[in-house]
Every structure is written in C-alpha cells, then in structure tokens.
Scaffold this motif. Structure first.
Motif, PDB file in Angstrom:
ATOM      1  N   GLU A 246      15.574 -17.150 -32.152  1.00  0.00           N
ATOM      2  CA  GLU A 246      16.289 -17.867 -33.202  1.00  0.00           C
ATOM      3  C   GLU A 246      15.325 -18.495 -34.204  1.00  0.00           C
ATOM      4  OE1 GLU A 246      19.181 -17.153 -33.355  1.00  0.00           O
ATOM      5  OE2 GLU A 246      19.838 -16.701 -31.335  1.00  0.00           O
ATOM      6  N   VAL A 247      14.230 -19.075 -33.717  1.00  0.00           N
ATOM      7  CA  VAL A 247      13.237 -19.667 -34.617  1.00  0.00           C
ATOM      8  C   VAL A 247      12.710 -18.620 -35.588  1.00  0.00           C
ATOM      9  CG1 VAL A 247      10.959 -20.757 -34.729  1.00  0.00           C
ATOM     10  CG2 VAL A 247      12.574 -21.434 -32.940  1.00  0.00           C
ATOM     11  N   GLU A 248      12.474 -17.406 -35.082  1.00  0.00           N
ATOM     12  CA  GLU A 248      11.879 -16.334 -35.887  1.00  0.00           C
ATOM     13  C   GLU A 248      12.914 -15.343 -36.404  1.00  0.00           C
ATOM     14  OE1 GLU A 248       8.871 -14.589 -33.396  1.00  0.00           O
ATOM     15  OE2 GLU A 248       8.090 -16.561 -32.817  1.00  0.00           O
ATOM     16  N   SER A 249      14.182 -15.683 -36.320  1.00  0.00           N
ATOM     17  CA  SER A 249      15.235 -14.774 -36.775  1.00  0.00           C
ATOM     18  C   SER A 249      15.110 -14.528 -38.275  1.00  0.00           C
ATOM     19  CB  SER A 249      16.611 -15.359 -36.457  1.00  0.00           C
ATOM     20  OG  SER A 249      16.816 -16.557 -37.190  1.00  0.00           O
ATOM     21  N   PRO A 250      15.574 -13.377 -38.740  1.00  0.00           N
ATOM     22  CA  PRO A 250      15.455 -13.085 -40.181  1.00  0.00           C
ATOM     23  C   PRO A 250      16.203 -14.081 -41.056  1.00  0.00           C
ATOM     24  CG  PRO A 250      16.799 -11.431 -39.055  1.00  0.00           C
ATOM     25  CD  PRO A 250      16.143 -12.247 -37.994  1.00  0.00           C
ATOM     26  N   GLU A 251      17.316 -14.631 -40.555  1.00  0.00           N
ATOM     27  CA  GLU A 251      18.030 -15.607 -41.374  1.00  0.00           C
ATOM     28  C   GLU A 251      17.258 -16.915 -41.497  1.00  0.00           C
ATOM     29  OE1 GLU A 251      20.060 -15.746 -37.231  1.00  0.00           O
ATOM     30  OE2 GLU A 251      19.195 -14.241 -38.591  1.00  0.00           O
ATOM     31  N   GLU A 252      16.466 -17.253 -40.464  1.00  0.00           N
ATOM     32  CA  GLU A 252      15.628 -18.450 -40.547  1.00  0.00           C
ATOM     33  C   GLU A 252      14.369 -18.176 -41.373  1.00  0.00           C
ATOM     34  OE1 GLU A 252      16.073 -21.866 -38.822  1.00  0.00           O
ATOM     35  OE2 GLU A 252      17.900 -20.910 -39.577  1.00  0.00           O
ATOM     36  N   TYR A 253      13.788 -17.007 -41.219  1.00  0.00           N
ATOM     37  CA  TYR A 253      12.617 -16.643 -42.009  1.00  0.00           C
ATOM     38  C   TYR A 253      12.981 -16.494 -43.484  1.00  0.00           C
ATOM     39  CZ  TYR A 253       8.424 -14.236 -43.576  1.00  0.00           C
ATOM     40  OH  TYR A 253       7.287 -13.887 -44.277  1.00  0.00           O
ATOM     41  N   GLY A 254      14.193 -15.998 -43.734  1.00  0.00           N
ATOM     42  CA  GLY A 254      14.668 -15.797 -45.102  1.00  0.00           C
ATOM     43  C   GLY A 254      14.829 -14.323 -45.410  1.00  0.00           C
ATOM     44  N   TYR A 255      16.078 -13.879 -45.549  1.00  0.00           N
ATOM     45  CA  TYR A 255      16.329 -12.466 -45.832  1.00  0.00           C
ATOM     46  C   TYR A 255      15.570 -11.995 -47.073  1.00  0.00           C
ATOM     47  CZ  TYR A 255      20.209 -12.494 -42.452  1.00  0.00           C
ATOM     48  OH  TYR A 255      20.966 -12.580 -41.310  1.00  0.00           O
ATOM     49  N   GLY A 256      15.420 -12.905 -48.043  1.00  0.00           N
ATOM     50  CA  GLY A 256      14.734 -12.533 -49.275  1.00  0.00           C
ATOM     51  C   GLY A 256      13.255 -12.271 -49.104  1.00  0.00           C
ATOM     52  N   ASN A 257      12.698 -12.663 -47.962  1.00  0.00           N
ATOM     53  CA  ASN A 257      11.275 -12.439 -47.691  1.00  0.00           C
ATOM     54  C   ASN A 257      11.015 -11.142 -46.936  1.00  0.00           C
ATOM     55  OD1 ASN A 257      10.529 -14.987 -48.833  1.00  0.00           O
ATOM     56  ND2 ASN A 257      11.193 -15.988 -46.934  1.00  0.00           N
ATOM     57  N   ILE A 258      12.065 -10.375 -46.679  1.00  0.00           N
ATOM     58  CA  ILE A 258      11.945  -9.131 -45.908  1.00  0.00           C
ATOM     59  C   ILE A 258      12.526  -7.987 -46.734  1.00  0.00           C
ATOM     60  CG2 ILE A 258      12.564  -7.953 -43.761  1.00  0.00           C
ATOM     61  CD1 ILE A 258      13.122 -10.784 -42.588  1.00  0.00           C
ATOM     62  N   ARG A 259      11.756  -6.937 -46.921  1.00  0.00           N
ATOM     63  CA  ARG A 259      12.279  -5.770 -47.648  1.00  0.00           C
ATOM     64  C   ARG A 259      13.034  -4.828 -46.720  1.00  0.00           C
ATOM     65  NH1 ARG A 259       7.077  -5.543 -49.718  1.00  0.00           N
ATOM     66  NH2 ARG A 259       6.665  -3.503 -48.760  1.00  0.00           N
ATOM     67  N   ASN A 260      12.475  -4.588 -45.544  1.00  0.00           N
ATOM     68  CA  ASN A 260      13.047  -3.612 -44.610  1.00  0.00           C
ATOM     69  C   ASN A 260      13.308  -4.317 -43.284  1.00  0.00           C
ATOM     70  OD1 ASN A 260      12.328  -1.607 -46.641  1.00  0.00           O
ATOM     71  ND2 ASN A 260      10.247  -1.778 -45.834  1.00  0.00           N
ATOM     72  N   ASN A 261      14.529  -4.749 -43.088  1.00  0.00           N
ATOM     73  CA  ASN A 261      14.869  -5.549 -41.907  1.00  0.00           C
ATOM     74  C   ASN A 261      15.346  -4.629 -40.785  1.00  0.00           C
ATOM     75  OD1 ASN A 261      15.691  -7.398 -40.036  1.00  0.00           O
ATOM     76  ND2 ASN A 261      17.140  -8.463 -41.374  1.00  0.00           N
ATOM     77  N   LEU A 262      14.435  -4.334 -39.865  1.00  0.00           N
ATOM     78  CA  LEU A 262      14.757  -3.512 -38.700  1.00  0.00           C
ATOM     79  C   LEU A 262      14.789  -4.363 -37.425  1.00  0.00           C
ATOM     80  CD1 LEU A 262      14.071  -1.315 -40.805  1.00  0.00           C
ATOM     81  CD2 LEU A 262      13.071   0.026 -38.954  1.00  0.00           C
ATOM     82  N   SER A 263      15.032  -5.661 -37.607  1.00  0.00           N
ATOM     83  CA  SER A 263      15.092  -6.562 -36.452  1.00  0.00           C
ATOM     84  C   SER A 263      16.516  -6.857 -36.009  1.00  0.00           C
ATOM     85  CB  SER A 263      14.400  -7.890 -36.787  1.00  0.00           C
ATOM     86  OG  SER A 263      15.165  -8.654 -37.700  1.00  0.00           O
ATOM     87  N   GLU A 264      17.491  -6.520 -36.835  1.00  0.00           N
ATOM     88  CA  GLU A 264      18.870  -6.901 -36.540  1.00  0.00           C
ATOM     89  C   GLU A 264      19.452  -6.063 -35.406  1.00  0.00           C
ATOM     90  OE1 GLU A 264      20.252  -9.437 -37.757  1.00  0.00           O
ATOM     91  OE2 GLU A 264      19.263  -9.856 -39.665  1.00  0.00           O
ATOM     92  N   SER A 265      20.343  -6.696 -34.652  1.00  0.00           N
ATOM     93  CA  SER A 265      20.931  -6.030 -33.477  1.00  0.00           C
ATOM     94  C   SER A 265      22.401  -5.686 -33.698  1.00  0.00           C
ATOM     95  CB  SER A 265      20.784  -6.926 -32.246  1.00  0.00           C
ATOM     96  OG  SER A 265      21.378  -8.191 -32.484  1.00  0.00           O
ATOM     97  N   SER A 266      22.782  -5.457 -34.955  1.00  0.00           N
ATOM     98  CA  SER A 266      24.175  -5.141 -35.263  1.00  0.00           C
ATOM     99  C   SER A 266      24.228  -4.043 -36.312  1.00  0.00           C
ATOM    100  CB  SER A 266      24.894  -6.389 -35.795  1.00  0.00           C
ATOM    101  OG  SER A 266      24.341  -6.784 -37.044  1.00  0.00           O
ATOM    102  N   ILE A 267      25.436  -3.574 -36.588  1.00  0.00           N
ATOM    103  CA  ILE A 267      25.612  -2.687 -37.727  1.00  0.00           C
ATOM    104  C   ILE A 267      25.524  -3.529 -39.000  1.00  0.00           C
ATOM    105  CG2 ILE A 267      27.095  -1.164 -36.354  1.00  0.00           C
ATOM    106  CD1 ILE A 267      29.424  -2.203 -38.222  1.00  0.00           C
TER     107      ILE A 267
END
Length: 366
Positions: free
Chosen positions: A9-30
């Motif tokens: 949760e601390v390092e989740s993409p929503e906490e890191y900031g979606y705008g700081n990630i171009r290719n988010n392959l960390s998510e566990s959903s569709i």
C-alpha cells in the motif's frame, strides 16, 4: 491492535502517483471502468441508511451463482479488504492460530499480525509450480488453529486448485475442526470453468470476493462475505455495523448494474485477457533472463529473474521506473525476494503493456 502500513500500500501506484508512471504493470485488476464505459447514468437516489447486510437485490445477485446459497448467506462489505478485516477481527485472537498460504494478499497476513494471533505459513514454491500442497497445510494445523486461509485463483501467481483439491481442503478443515477462508476475487477470470463458490462446501467455509479485480470497479469498494452459518454471519454483521453501519447506496446501486450486465461484460473482457496472457508467455519465452509459472487465472503473474541484474535488484527497479517509466510489484510486497515481481497484464492500455514489457527487458540488462 497495532497497525503497520503494508509495503504493497505504501508503494502502490495510487500512492506513488499515477502521473509519475508511464507503463503501469503493477496493477492486479483489469482496466478501471467508468460510469460511461458501463453505460450508466446515476438516477436520483435517496441517500438513506442502506440495509445493513447490503441491498437485497445485490445479495441475491451474488448468491445466484450457486444454487445451494441464498441472499441470506451474503454480507456486502467495503471491498474484499473490508471483508478480510471483518473476518480476521471477528474470529482471531491472541490464543488462536492462523494457517495461511504464502505469498498472499497482504491484508490476509497483516491484520492477523496486528491482532497478535500465531501464524503458520505454508510457502508456495516456484520449483513446485506454486502448487498448494494439502499435506503441508495439514501438517501446519494444530489444536489452536482457528482458520486456514488461501486464495484461488492465487494472487500473485495466478495458479489454481482443482475442484477436487478445493473440496479436499474443505474436508480437511472440517475434520480438524477449523474454518476455511477462500479469497475468490479472481474466480471469474479463469482459463478453466469457474470453480463452485467455496462457501457451498459447508457452513465452515467462508468465501470472499469483490468487483475490484475482474470487473475493474475498485473505486466503488464493493466486496462480500459468503457463509451459510447464521451465527457466523451475525458476528460478521456486528463487525460491519461497528465499522460502517451499512454500505453506500450509490456504490451498491452501481454494483447491481454491473451484475445486471455481468455475462456481456465478461464476454468482452475474457478474450482480451487471454490474448494478453498469451503475449506475456511469448515474451517470457524469448526473454532468457526470466522464468515463470504460467497462470491459470487472474490477471497477474510472478516472473523470477534467473540472476541478479546489474546494480542489484534495487538498481533494476529504480532503472525500470526512472529510465523506462515502468512500474511492477516487487517481491517484497509479498514477503518474498525481489528476484520475483508481480506483473499485471490486464490493466494497462495495449501500448503501455507492450512498452512495459520492453522496459523490463531493457532494465534487466542495465
């Protein structure tokens, strides 16, 4: 209870900031859905206290998937995370033991830790194909064991038990006088025909699921507990009432509409999911620095690096993000070596997905 924030949760993409990630392959959903993608326009709902167990229609829709269950066996919760919190706090104490298959979703482990109950881990091993070993689970059960906890399909490996294995596990729990918790969040995303809802195997079995992963609706925070023991459900309801009283009228209305179009939604989703899985398989076959166990369900897999990359594992993850804009879930999210990483292939756009795979290959080489 002493709460500690979980790395996932601390390092989740929503906490890191979606705008700081171009290719988010960390998510566990569709891919996350929107009201417009679901064809929904919100009506003029009355924002009252909802029925504490959840709306009757929604509970009936959830139970309809199994003829042996009814709406009375369903409690709607604040996502699967809320369901797992309710179960752990309602059932476990310092004098109890939990047997949990690891790796596992962090809440299945951290909430029992905060309670202070004893935890026995049954580790899934790469060399054994991340297969759940029922004999090892049986060996971990003691007279203090209150609960056995598994996920099926498994997060983060995507492996599955067969129906006979799941029934054997339910029989084991019954014979040893403990409860069985099965997190079925990925049940609708399986290569094989969907397994029966585990709670249908007996009143000692508890099923948990949500609309977050397979339906791309984590933002409405709708999950549920299914169990056919009225006394247990009453205890879970008491916990929910002390946490939130009831669920949100708006959220449960959206969930009802998703269930109304469930079959059509899955018919659109599953072909693309299978294509993405085949693409990951093709990529790993040509990537000599990685190995994996091909998943049988869910939208995640857990590749392993064959050797430590240049700059070590920390260097790999830093390079992957800073130079290639790509984010994956490192192994420490699951209390594993960072030689492993969770790769989610259902969430990103097609272009982001391909760019992410290319970024991983480049980052592995320095």
């Amino acid at each position: 209870m002493r709460y500690v924030r979980m790395p996932i949760e601390v390092e989740s993409p929503e906490e890191y900031g979606y705008g700081n990630i171009r290719n988010n392959l960390s998510e566990s959903s569709i891919t996350d859905q929107s009201l417009s993608s679901l064809g929904l326009t919100i009506p003029d709902l009355t924002l009252l206290y909802n029925e504490h167990r959840g709306s009757p229609k929604l509970r009936a829709q959830i139970a309809a998937d199994c003829p042996g269950l009814s709406a009375d066996d369903v409690l709607v919760t604040g996502g699967a995370a809320g369901a797992l919190f309710i179960i752990a706090t309602a059932l476990l104490g310092r004098e109890d033991q939990l047997v949990v298959v690891r790796p596992n979703y962090a809440t299945n482990i951290e909430t029992p830790r905060a309670i202070g109950c004893k935890i026995a881990f049954v580790e899934l091993e790469f060399e054994r194909g991340f297969v759940v070993d029922l004999d090892r689970i049986a060996a971990a059960v003691t007279p203090r064991t209150k609960l056995i906890s598994v996920t099926c399909p498994h997060n983060p490996t995507g492996t599955m038990m067969t129906e006979s294995e799941l029934r054997a596990l339910a029989d084991l729990a019954a014979a040893r006088g403990c409860l069985l918790l099965v997190d079925e969040t990925y049940r609708d995303l399986a290569l094989t025909p969907a397994l029966p809802i585990a709670a249908s195997f007996g009143p000692h079995v508890i099923s948990v699921a949500s609309l977050s992963k397979a339906y791309g609706a984590p933002g409405i925070r709708i999950g549920w507990i299914i169990n056919s023991d009225p006394a247990l459900q009453e205890r879970f309801l008491a916990a929910k009432e002390q946490i939130s009283i009831c669920g949100a009228v708006l959220n449960e209305w959206v969930a009802e509409q998703i269930f109304d179009q469930r079959e059509a939604f899955l018919a659109r989703t599953l072909p693309e999911w299978r294509r993405r899985l085949d693409r990951v398989a093709q990529w790993i076959e040509g990537e000599d620095l990685l190995e994996w166990v091909r998943p049988q369900g869910g939208v995640v897999c857990l590749p392993r690096m064959k050797a430590e990359p240049p700059g070590g594992y920390d260097g790999f993850y830093r390079r992957l993000l800073e130079q290639h804009g790509t984010y994956v879930g490192p192994g420490h999210w699951f209390e594993m070596s960072d030689a492993y990483f969770r790769l989610g292939f259902g969430w990103p756009s097609a272009d982001e997905f391909e760019a992410g795979l290319a970024g991983i290959s480049a980052a592995l080489r320095g």
